[in-house]
Design a protein around this motif. Structure first.
Motif, PDB file in Angstrom:
ATOM      1  N   LYS A 111     102.812 -51.827 -12.823  1.00 59.89           N
ATOM      2  CA  LYS A 111     101.489 -51.463 -12.293  1.00 59.89           C
ATOM      3  C   LYS A 111     101.576 -50.025 -11.797  1.00 59.89           C
ATOM      4  N   ALA A 112     101.573 -49.866 -10.470  1.00 63.14           N
ATOM      5  CA  ALA A 112     101.666 -48.531  -9.892  1.00 63.14           C
ATOM      6  C   ALA A 112     103.077 -47.975 -10.078  1.00 63.14           C
ATOM      7  N   LEU A 113     103.188 -46.656  -9.915  1.00 58.74           N
ATOM      8  CA  LEU A 113     104.462 -45.986 -10.211  1.00 58.74           C
ATOM      9  C   LEU A 113     104.874 -44.979  -9.155  1.00 58.74           C
ATOM     10  N   HIS A 114     103.907 -44.365  -8.488  1.00 55.76           N
ATOM     11  CA  HIS A 114     104.166 -43.171  -7.693  1.00 55.76           C
ATOM     12  C   HIS A 114     104.161 -43.469  -6.199  1.00 55.76           C
ATOM     13  N   LEU A 115     105.212 -43.043  -5.509  1.00 57.18           N
ATOM     14  CA  LEU A 115     105.265 -43.049  -4.050  1.00 57.18           C
ATOM     15  C   LEU A 115     105.272 -41.592  -3.593  1.00 57.18           C
ATOM     16  N   SER A 116     104.236 -41.194  -2.873  1.00 60.55           N
ATOM     17  CA  SER A 116     104.086 -39.796  -2.461  1.00 60.55           C
ATOM     18  C   SER A 116     105.081 -39.427  -1.373  1.00 60.55           C
ATOM     19  N   SER A 117     105.181 -38.136  -1.100  1.00 60.68           N
ATOM     20  CA  SER A 117     106.081 -37.677  -0.046  1.00 60.68           C
ATOM     21  C   SER A 117     105.678 -38.261   1.302  1.00 60.68           C
ATOM     22  N   ARG A 118     104.368 -38.397   1.564  1.00 59.57           N
ATOM     23  CA  ARG A 118     103.936 -38.987   2.828  1.00 59.57           C
ATOM     24  C   ARG A 118     104.334 -40.456   2.907  1.00 59.57           C
ATOM     25  N   THR A 119     104.158 -41.192   1.805  1.00 60.35           N
ATOM     26  CA  THR A 119     104.574 -42.592   1.808  1.00 60.35           C
ATOM     27  C   THR A 119     106.078 -42.709   2.003  1.00 60.35           C
ATOM     28  N   ASP A 152     112.034 -36.170 -14.278  1.00 56.56           N
ATOM     29  CA  ASP A 152     110.991 -36.860 -15.030  1.00 56.56           C
ATOM     30  C   ASP A 152     109.601 -36.646 -14.441  1.00 56.56           C
ATOM     31  N   HIS A 153     109.512 -35.953 -13.318  1.00 56.84           N
ATOM     32  CA  HIS A 153     108.208 -35.732 -12.682  1.00 56.84           C
ATOM     33  C   HIS A 153     107.453 -34.656 -13.462  1.00 56.84           C
ATOM     34  N   ALA A 154     106.909 -35.054 -14.591  1.00 59.87           N
ATOM     35  CA  ALA A 154     106.223 -34.096 -15.453  1.00 59.87           C
ATOM     36  C   ALA A 154     105.132 -34.802 -16.238  1.00 59.87           C
ATOM     37  N   LEU A 155     104.217 -33.989 -16.758  1.00 60.10           N
ATOM     38  CA  LEU A 155     103.120 -34.479 -17.585  1.00 60.10           C
ATOM     39  C   LEU A 155     103.252 -33.868 -18.972  1.00 60.10           C
ATOM     40  N   PHE A 156     103.302 -34.731 -19.989  1.00 67.46           N
ATOM     41  CA  PHE A 156     103.470 -34.326 -21.384  1.00 67.46           C
ATOM     42  C   PHE A 156     102.119 -34.428 -22.086  1.00 67.46           C
ATOM     43  N   ALA A 157     101.836 -33.489 -22.983  1.00 70.57           N
ATOM     44  CA  ALA A 157     100.631 -33.572 -23.811  1.00 70.57           C
ATOM     45  C   ALA A 157     100.979 -33.127 -25.221  1.00 70.57           C
ATOM     46  N   GLY A 158     100.564 -33.923 -26.204  1.00 67.81           N
ATOM     47  CA  GLY A 158     100.833 -33.592 -27.598  1.00 67.81           C
ATOM     48  C   GLY A 158     100.124 -34.559 -28.516  1.00 67.81           C
ATOM     49  N   ILE A 164     104.595 -32.224 -12.298  1.00 70.44           N
ATOM     50  CA  ILE A 164     103.559 -32.798 -11.439  1.00 70.44           C
ATOM     51  C   ILE A 164     104.196 -33.215 -10.124  1.00 70.44           C
ATOM     52  N   TRP A 165     103.359 -33.302  -9.094  1.00 72.79           N
ATOM     53  CA  TRP A 165     103.790 -33.690  -7.760  1.00 72.79           C
ATOM     54  C   TRP A 165     105.010 -32.894  -7.306  1.00 72.79           C
ATOM     55  N   PRO A 166     104.955 -31.556  -7.417  1.00 67.53           N
ATOM     56  CA  PRO A 166     106.108 -30.771  -6.970  1.00 67.53           C
ATOM     57  C   PRO A 166     106.315 -30.934  -5.467  1.00 67.53           C
ATOM     58  N   ASP A 167     107.562 -30.953  -5.053  1.00 70.24           N
ATOM     59  CA  ASP A 167     107.882 -31.133  -3.643  1.00 70.24           C
ATOM     60  C   ASP A 167     108.139 -29.799  -2.978  1.00 70.24           C
ATOM     61  N   ARG A 208     110.915 -36.333  -0.659  1.00 69.11           N
ATOM     62  CA  ARG A 208     110.427 -36.098  -2.011  1.00 69.11           C
ATOM     63  C   ARG A 208     109.656 -37.322  -2.493  1.00 69.11           C
ATOM     64  N   SER A 209     108.612 -37.078  -3.267  1.00 70.96           N
ATOM     65  CA  SER A 209     107.941 -38.201  -3.910  1.00 70.96           C
ATOM     66  C   SER A 209     108.890 -38.823  -4.932  1.00 70.96           C
ATOM     67  N   VAL A 210     108.679 -40.093  -5.224  1.00 67.93           N
ATOM     68  CA  VAL A 210     109.534 -40.775  -6.185  1.00 67.93           C
ATOM     69  C   VAL A 210     108.672 -41.550  -7.171  1.00 67.93           C
ATOM     70  N   LEU A 211     109.229 -41.808  -8.333  1.00 66.49           N
ATOM     71  CA  LEU A 211     108.596 -42.621  -9.364  1.00 66.49           C
ATOM     72  C   LEU A 211     109.406 -43.899  -9.508  1.00 66.49           C
ATOM     73  N   ILE A 212     108.807 -45.001  -9.132  1.00 66.91           N
ATOM     74  CA  ILE A 212     109.482 -46.287  -9.224  1.00 66.91           C
ATOM     75  C   ILE A 212     108.432 -47.331  -9.585  1.00 66.91           C
ATOM     76  N   SER A 213     108.613 -47.971 -10.720  1.00 68.01           N
ATOM     77  CA  SER A 213     107.615 -48.908 -11.221  1.00 68.01           C
ATOM     78  C   SER A 213     107.487 -50.098 -10.270  1.00 68.01           C
ATOM     79  N   GLN A 214     106.259 -50.580 -10.118  1.00 62.06           N
ATOM     80  CA  GLN A 214     105.978 -51.575  -9.084  1.00 62.06           C
ATOM     81  C   GLN A 214     106.768 -52.865  -9.258  1.00 62.06           C
ATOM     82  N   GLU A 215     107.042 -53.252 -10.507  1.00 60.55           N
ATOM     83  CA  GLU A 215     107.795 -54.494 -10.686  1.00 60.55           C
ATOM     84  C   GLU A 215     109.261 -54.316 -10.303  1.00 60.55           C
TER      85      GLU A 215
END
Length: 536
Positions: A45-53, A75-81, A94-97, A105-112
């Motif tokens: 589901k959700a993925l992103h935990l912000s620096s404040r969180t 991996d904190h990046a946005l790809f387009a192609g 994205i989400w630079p610290d 630092r913000s982290v990316l951790i999948s909700q499951e």
């Protein structure tokens, strides 16, 4: 307290509910969490935990256990192609610290992956009790012969159980039973209808030089978002349904394989389809956050499109705001008016957060036709203005008449300020012989008074009676070594002070050194604003 009596009943075992259990147990408050499902979230589901969180989770001492589970910072990046294989792709961070504004630092951790870790943390702390496969079947307020509270009936593996609690936190999602029982409306709109296709494929080599958190893909077959789960084997293809399309248009596995292979850009890719399910991205905020002894948090109080990764963060920060207030009321340290400030503070925050998420979705779906559009899209890859700079306009604090800082882009631009209603700014300090964030000086069980310079008159005279006056407690922390920087960021002259709440929000700012009478009067104003009990 009898076996089936609790201070707080928590309904819902997602991030907001689990964090409620953790935070209450850390304060020694007895709670029961019930979750109708057999376990934590089985799907991404959700993925992103912000620096404040992460600052909040650090205060609850669970951040260190989460970081090893998160995706690498690279991996904190946005790809387009045109596909994942596109040699002419573009990739932006994205989400630079910024360590100058937060130590976390913000982290990316999948909700499951996140939820089992939060569950493990909650199970280690007593007196909290957690019961999964347990459904709330009845809930009513009951003044009772001794103490007002609520009576709930829950059904689980061991049968039906009647539970009495003083308060209920409804963290039971967008279809909240607690919200329905409370008679609270959930106005808003559906923003988009979508399909998620979960699949397994070995894409490690393909993405090795372009690893990102999100892959936006646009070609003649598919216009989609590939969201990572582990960025190696497990992936989520997110498709927004077009006008006239239905879920049935995507139910056929041959169609799913066609979309996955088109998005990846490898026609013969070996793919193992995991599941395909519809969902709706909505924008809704509950009309109230409290009805009597029922309180809402997380998705029960607000839902938003996933663009920007804002929803789960808002839910966890709801809990951070609510729990210290609830503990103070349960312990008789504050009157129930303090709980009304939860809605005063967090509902406007949700309204703004939901609006920003809708705006993010609109930016993502609209083509960047002009340079101005492209600049706007790029600016929204930073969230410091919303994440760290959002502030409360009314609630459990004493306004000092100053204006909030003006910024060009309120979503992305952040100016730290010690103004009442704002998050107390981070500052690197030497504290008890070690370098740490000033935020780590704040106590989670009391208000903290920060004085600009060595503690002297009037604080030496005021603090003893103030400690008696505020039964939640005041901890005094003088800040002499980094005094100049502290005074500049917090807007203080020598001898001025700020009072910081247990949730890190500035409750009171005294810009200049007051006399003893003025200091006592200011602290009394803070006591009144926070509905705290007075003694002696």
């Amino acid at each position: 307290m009898a076996e089936d009596e609790f201070d707080v009943l928590i309904v819902g075992g997602g991030p907001a509910g689990l964090c409620s259990s953790i935070a209450l147990s850390r304060r020694g408050v007895r709670s029961l969490l019930v979750e109708k499902h057999a376990g934590t979230a089985p799907l991404p589901k959700a993925l992103h935990l912000s620096s404040r969180t992460m600052e909040v989770l650090h205060g609850w001492e669970v951040d260190d256990m989460l970081r090893p589970l998160a995706l690498p910072l690279g991996d904190h990046a946005l790809f387009a192609g045109s596909s994942l294989a596109d040699p002419d792709h573009v990739r932006h961070p994205i989400w630079p610290d910024n360590p100058d504004v937060s130590r976390q630092r913000s982290v990316l951790i999948s909700q499951e992956i996140l939820e089992p870790a939060l569950l493990a943390a909650a199970e280690k702390i007593r007196p909290g009790e957690l019961r999964f496969s347990t459904r709330l079947t009845d809930l009513r307020e009951d003044d009772g012969p001794w103490e007002p509270g609520v009576v709930a009936r829950v059904e689980g593996p061991d049968g039906t159980r009647t539970v009495r609690a003083k308060w209920v936190i409804g963290a039971d999602g967008a279809d909240s039973t607690v919200r329905r029982v409370a008679g609270i409306d959930f106005p808003g709109k559906d923003v988009h209808r979508s399909v998620n296709i979960l699949f397994r494929a070995d894409l490690r080599t393909l993405v090795s030089d372009r690893r990102s958190a999100f892959y936006h893909v646009h070609n003649d077959i598919v216009h989609t978002l590939l969201a990572v789960v582990d960025n190696e084997w497990f992936w989520r293809l997110h498709v927004v349904l077009g006008d006239g399309e239905t879920y049935a248009d995507y139910a056929d596995e041959r169609r799913q394989l066609e979309l996955v292979r088109a998005a990846v850009g490898v026609p013969g890719l070996e793919v193992e389809l995991h599941s395909c399910y519809p969902w709706t991205g909505s924008a809704r905020v509950a009309s109230r956050y409290r009805s009597g002894r029922l309180l809402l948090a997380g998705d029960a109080a607000h839902v938003n499109p996933p663009s920007g990764g804002l929803g789960m963060n808002a839910g966890i920060q709801d809990v951070h705001n609510l729990v210290w207030k609830l503990v103070a009321v349960v312990r008789g340290q504050a009157d129930e008016g303090l709980l009304d400030t939860y809605e005063q503070e967090r509902r406007p925050t949700a309204v703004r957060t939901v609006a920003e998420a809708v705006r993010n979705h609109e930016y993502e779906e609209a083509p960047a036709l002009t340079e101005r559009d492209r600049r706007r899209k790029h600016a929204r890859r930073r969230q410091d203005g919303l994440v760290l700079g959002h502030h409360y306009t009314e609630g459990a604090f004493v306004p000092d008449g100053s204006a909030a800082p003006e910024v060009a882009e309120p979503y992305s631009d952040f100016v730290p300020v010690g103004r009442p209603g704002h998050r107390a700014p981070h500052l690197w300090v030497t504290w008890q012989g070690r370098r740490t964030s000033l935020l780590d000086v704040f106590a989670e069980d009391r208000c903290t008074l920060l004085v600009a310079g060595p503690r002297s008159d009037p604080w030496a005279d005021v603090l003893p009676p103030a400690t008696q006056l505020i039964t939640v407690g005041i901890g005094a922390a003088a800040v002499p070594e980094q005094e100049a920087e502290f005074r500049e960021i917090y807007g203080l002259s020598p001898g001025g002070a700020v009072l910081v709440r247990p949730d890190g929000i500035v409750a009171l700012r005294m810009r200049h050194r007051p006399d003893t009478t003025g200091a006592r009067a200011s602290l009394a104003d803070a006591v009144e604003a926070m509905h705290l009990s007075e003694t002696g």
